[in-house]
Design a protein around this motif. Structure first.
Motif, PDB file in Angstrom:
ATOM      1  N   ASP A 133     -39.341  58.341 -50.592  1.00 10.41           N
ATOM      2  CA  ASP A 133     -38.911  59.731 -50.435  1.00 10.41           C
ATOM      3  C   ASP A 133     -37.857  60.031 -51.500  1.00 10.41           C
ATOM      4  O   ASP A 133     -36.667  59.799 -51.294  1.00 10.41           O
ATOM      5  CB  ASP A 133     -38.347  59.941 -49.028  1.00 10.41           C
ATOM      6  CG  ASP A 133     -38.007  61.387 -48.756  1.00 10.41           C
ATOM      7  OD1 ASP A 133     -38.401  62.246 -49.573  1.00 10.41           O
ATOM      8  OD2 ASP A 133     -37.358  61.644 -47.736  1.00 10.41           O
ATOM      9  N   TRP A 134     -38.291  60.517 -52.647  1.00 12.26           N
ATOM     10  CA  TRP A 134     -37.379  60.767 -53.758  1.00 12.26           C
ATOM     11  C   TRP A 134     -36.406  61.905 -53.478  1.00 12.26           C
ATOM     12  O   TRP A 134     -35.378  62.026 -54.131  1.00 12.26           O
ATOM     13  CB  TRP A 134     -38.157  61.086 -55.034  1.00 12.26           C
ATOM     14  CG  TRP A 134     -38.806  59.866 -55.600  1.00 12.26           C
ATOM     15  CD1 TRP A 134     -40.100  59.489 -55.455  1.00 12.26           C
ATOM     16  CD2 TRP A 134     -38.177  58.841 -56.371  1.00 12.26           C
ATOM     17  NE1 TRP A 134     -40.322  58.304 -56.092  1.00 12.26           N
ATOM     18  CE2 TRP A 134     -39.169  57.886 -56.669  1.00 12.26           C
ATOM     19  CE3 TRP A 134     -36.888  58.645 -56.829  1.00 12.26           C
ATOM     20  CZ2 TRP A 134     -38.885  56.749 -57.407  1.00 12.26           C
ATOM     21  CZ3 TRP A 134     -36.617  57.512 -57.571  1.00 12.26           C
ATOM     22  CH2 TRP A 134     -37.602  56.569 -57.856  1.00 12.26           C
ATOM     23  N   SER A 135     -36.720  62.741 -52.499  1.00 13.19           N
ATOM     24  CA  SER A 135     -35.807  63.842 -52.177  1.00 13.19           C
ATOM     25  C   SER A 135     -34.612  63.368 -51.350  1.00 13.19           C
ATOM     26  O   SER A 135     -33.621  64.080 -51.236  1.00 13.19           O
ATOM     27  CB  SER A 135     -36.554  64.939 -51.421  1.00 13.19           C
ATOM     28  OG  SER A 135     -37.042  64.439 -50.186  1.00 13.19           O
ATOM     29  N   ASN A 136     -34.676  62.170 -50.805  1.00  8.25           N
ATOM     30  CA  ASN A 136     -33.577  61.619 -50.020  1.00  8.25           C
ATOM     31  C   ASN A 136     -32.549  61.017 -50.987  1.00  8.25           C
ATOM     32  O   ASN A 136     -32.828  60.024 -51.659  1.00  8.25           O
ATOM     33  CB  ASN A 136     -34.107  60.555 -49.057  1.00  8.25           C
ATOM     34  CG  ASN A 136     -33.038  59.982 -48.167  1.00  8.25           C
ATOM     35  OD1 ASN A 136     -31.861  60.294 -48.324  1.00  8.25           O
ATOM     36  ND2 ASN A 136     -33.436  59.146 -47.235  1.00  8.25           N
ATOM     37  N   PRO A 137     -31.347  61.587 -51.078  1.00 10.20           N
ATOM     38  CA  PRO A 137     -30.371  61.092 -52.052  1.00 10.20           C
ATOM     39  C   PRO A 137     -29.899  59.663 -51.768  1.00 10.20           C
ATOM     40  O   PRO A 137     -29.560  58.932 -52.687  1.00 10.20           O
ATOM     41  CB  PRO A 137     -29.216  62.082 -51.963  1.00 10.20           C
ATOM     42  CG  PRO A 137     -29.398  62.820 -50.695  1.00 10.20           C
ATOM     43  CD  PRO A 137     -30.848  62.736 -50.332  1.00 10.20           C
TER      44      PRO A 137
ATOM     45  N   TRP B   7     -31.781  57.170 -50.529  1.00  9.20           N
ATOM     46  CA  TRP B   7     -32.822  56.267 -51.025  1.00  9.20           C
ATOM     47  C   TRP B   7     -32.796  56.213 -52.546  1.00  9.20           C
ATOM     48  O   TRP B   7     -32.924  55.146 -53.136  1.00  9.20           O
ATOM     49  CB  TRP B   7     -34.209  56.730 -50.552  1.00  9.20           C
ATOM     50  CG  TRP B   7     -35.253  55.707 -50.860  1.00  9.20           C
ATOM     51  CD1 TRP B   7     -35.645  54.700 -50.072  1.00  9.20           C
ATOM     52  CD2 TRP B   7     -35.997  55.591 -52.077  1.00  9.20           C
ATOM     53  NE1 TRP B   7     -36.591  53.949 -50.706  1.00  9.20           N
ATOM     54  CE2 TRP B   7     -36.828  54.464 -51.941  1.00  9.20           C
ATOM     55  CE3 TRP B   7     -36.035  56.302 -53.264  1.00  9.20           C
ATOM     56  CZ2 TRP B   7     -37.693  54.055 -52.940  1.00  9.20           C
ATOM     57  CZ3 TRP B   7     -36.897  55.890 -54.255  1.00  9.20           C
ATOM     58  CH2 TRP B   7     -37.704  54.780 -54.096  1.00  9.20           C
ATOM     59  N   ARG B   8     -32.627  57.354 -53.179  1.00 13.29           N
ATOM     60  CA  ARG B   8     -32.578  57.404 -54.648  1.00 13.29           C
ATOM     61  C   ARG B   8     -31.390  56.603 -55.167  1.00 13.29           C
ATOM     62  O   ARG B   8     -31.514  55.835 -56.124  1.00 13.29           O
ATOM     63  CB  ARG B   8     -32.486  58.852 -55.120  1.00 13.29           C
ATOM     64  CG  ARG B   8     -32.597  58.971 -56.623  1.00 13.29           C
ATOM     65  CD  ARG B   8     -32.525  60.406 -57.120  1.00 13.29           C
ATOM     66  NE  ARG B   8     -33.238  61.324 -56.275  1.00 13.29           N
ATOM     67  CZ  ARG B   8     -32.781  62.524 -55.932  1.00 13.29           C
ATOM     68  NH1 ARG B   8     -31.620  62.936 -56.369  1.00 13.29           N
ATOM     69  NH2 ARG B   8     -33.487  63.309 -55.160  1.00 13.29           N
ATOM     70  N   ALA B   9     -30.237  56.714 -54.534  1.00 12.53           N
ATOM     71  CA  ALA B   9     -29.050  55.971 -54.960  1.00 12.53           C
ATOM     72  C   ALA B   9     -29.256  54.465 -54.766  1.00 12.53           C
ATOM     73  O   ALA B   9     -28.873  53.670 -55.628  1.00 12.53           O
ATOM     74  CB  ALA B   9     -27.823  56.443 -54.179  1.00 12.53           C
ATOM     75  N   ASP B  10     -29.880  54.080 -53.647  1.00  9.50           N
ATOM     76  CA  ASP B  10     -30.165  52.657 -53.424  1.00  9.50           C
ATOM     77  C   ASP B  10     -31.122  52.123 -54.483  1.00  9.50           C
ATOM     78  O   ASP B  10     -30.930  51.027 -55.014  1.00  9.50           O
ATOM     79  CB  ASP B  10     -30.768  52.436 -52.039  1.00  9.50           C
ATOM     80  CG  ASP B  10     -29.756  52.586 -50.925  1.00  9.50           C
ATOM     81  OD1 ASP B  10     -28.546  52.585 -51.238  1.00  9.50           O
ATOM     82  OD2 ASP B  10     -30.175  52.712 -49.765  1.00  9.50           O
ATOM     83  N   PHE B  11     -32.149  52.890 -54.782  1.00 12.75           N
ATOM     84  CA  PHE B  11     -33.127  52.458 -55.784  1.00 12.75           C
ATOM     85  C   PHE B  11     -32.484  52.328 -57.153  1.00 12.75           C
ATOM     86  O   PHE B  11     -32.658  51.324 -57.852  1.00 12.75           O
ATOM     87  CB  PHE B  11     -34.296  53.444 -55.846  1.00 12.75           C
ATOM     88  CG  PHE B  11     -35.270  53.124 -56.940  1.00 12.75           C
ATOM     89  CD1 PHE B  11     -36.214  52.136 -56.771  1.00 12.75           C
ATOM     90  CD2 PHE B  11     -35.215  53.811 -58.146  1.00 12.75           C
ATOM     91  CE1 PHE B  11     -37.107  51.835 -57.785  1.00 12.75           C
ATOM     92  CE2 PHE B  11     -36.095  53.510 -59.165  1.00 12.75           C
ATOM     93  CZ  PHE B  11     -37.047  52.519 -58.986  1.00 12.75           C
ATOM     94  N   LEU B  12     -31.716  53.340 -57.566  1.00 13.70           N
ATOM     95  CA  LEU B  12     -31.091  53.303 -58.886  1.00 13.70           C
ATOM     96  C   LEU B  12     -30.044  52.202 -58.978  1.00 13.70           C
ATOM     97  O   LEU B  12     -29.925  51.540 -60.009  1.00 13.70           O
ATOM     98  CB  LEU B  12     -30.475  54.662 -59.220  1.00 13.70           C
ATOM     99  CG  LEU B  12     -31.487  55.779 -59.477  1.00 13.70           C
ATOM    100  CD1 LEU B  12     -30.756  57.100 -59.707  1.00 13.70           C
ATOM    101  CD2 LEU B  12     -32.378  55.451 -60.647  1.00 13.70           C
ATOM    102  N   GLY B  13     -29.301  51.969 -57.911  1.00 17.34           N
ATOM    103  CA  GLY B  13     -28.326  50.891 -57.916  1.00 17.34           C
ATOM    104  C   GLY B  13     -28.988  49.537 -58.077  1.00 17.34           C
ATOM    105  O   GLY B  13     -28.541  48.694 -58.857  1.00 17.34           O
TER     106      GLY B  13
END
Length: 63
Positions: free
Chosen positions: A7-11, A13-19
Motif C-alpha cells: 500500500d504505497w499510499s500508507n506513509p 509502510w513507505r517509510a519502512d520500505f525506504l528505510g
C-alpha cells in the motif's frame, strides 16, 4: 488466499520500505565501497608524493 500488494499510499509502510532500502543498499554496499575507494586513492597519493620527494623509490609501504 490472495495476498495484497504493498500500500504505497500508507506513509508508514513507505517509510519502512525506504528505510530498509537505504540500510540494505547504501549501508551494505555503497558506503563500504566509497570508503575502500577513498582509502585506496589516499594511499596512492601518499606513495606518489613520497616517490616524487625521493623517499622510497619502490613506493612500498613502511614496515
Amino acid at each position: 488466499m490472495i495476498l495484497r500488494g504493498p500500500d504505497w499510499s500508507n506513509p508508514v509502510w513507505r517509510a519502512d520500505f525506504l528505510g530498509t532500502f537505504y540500510v540494505l543498499v547504501l549501508g551494505d554496499t555503497v558506503v563500504p565501497w566509497l570508503l575502500g575507494y577513498g582509502i585506496t586513492r589516499g594511499v596512492r597519493a601518499l606513495r606518489a608524493r613520497r616517490s616524487r620527494a625521493g623517499g622510497d623509490p619502490q613506493g612500498s609501504p613502511d614496515d
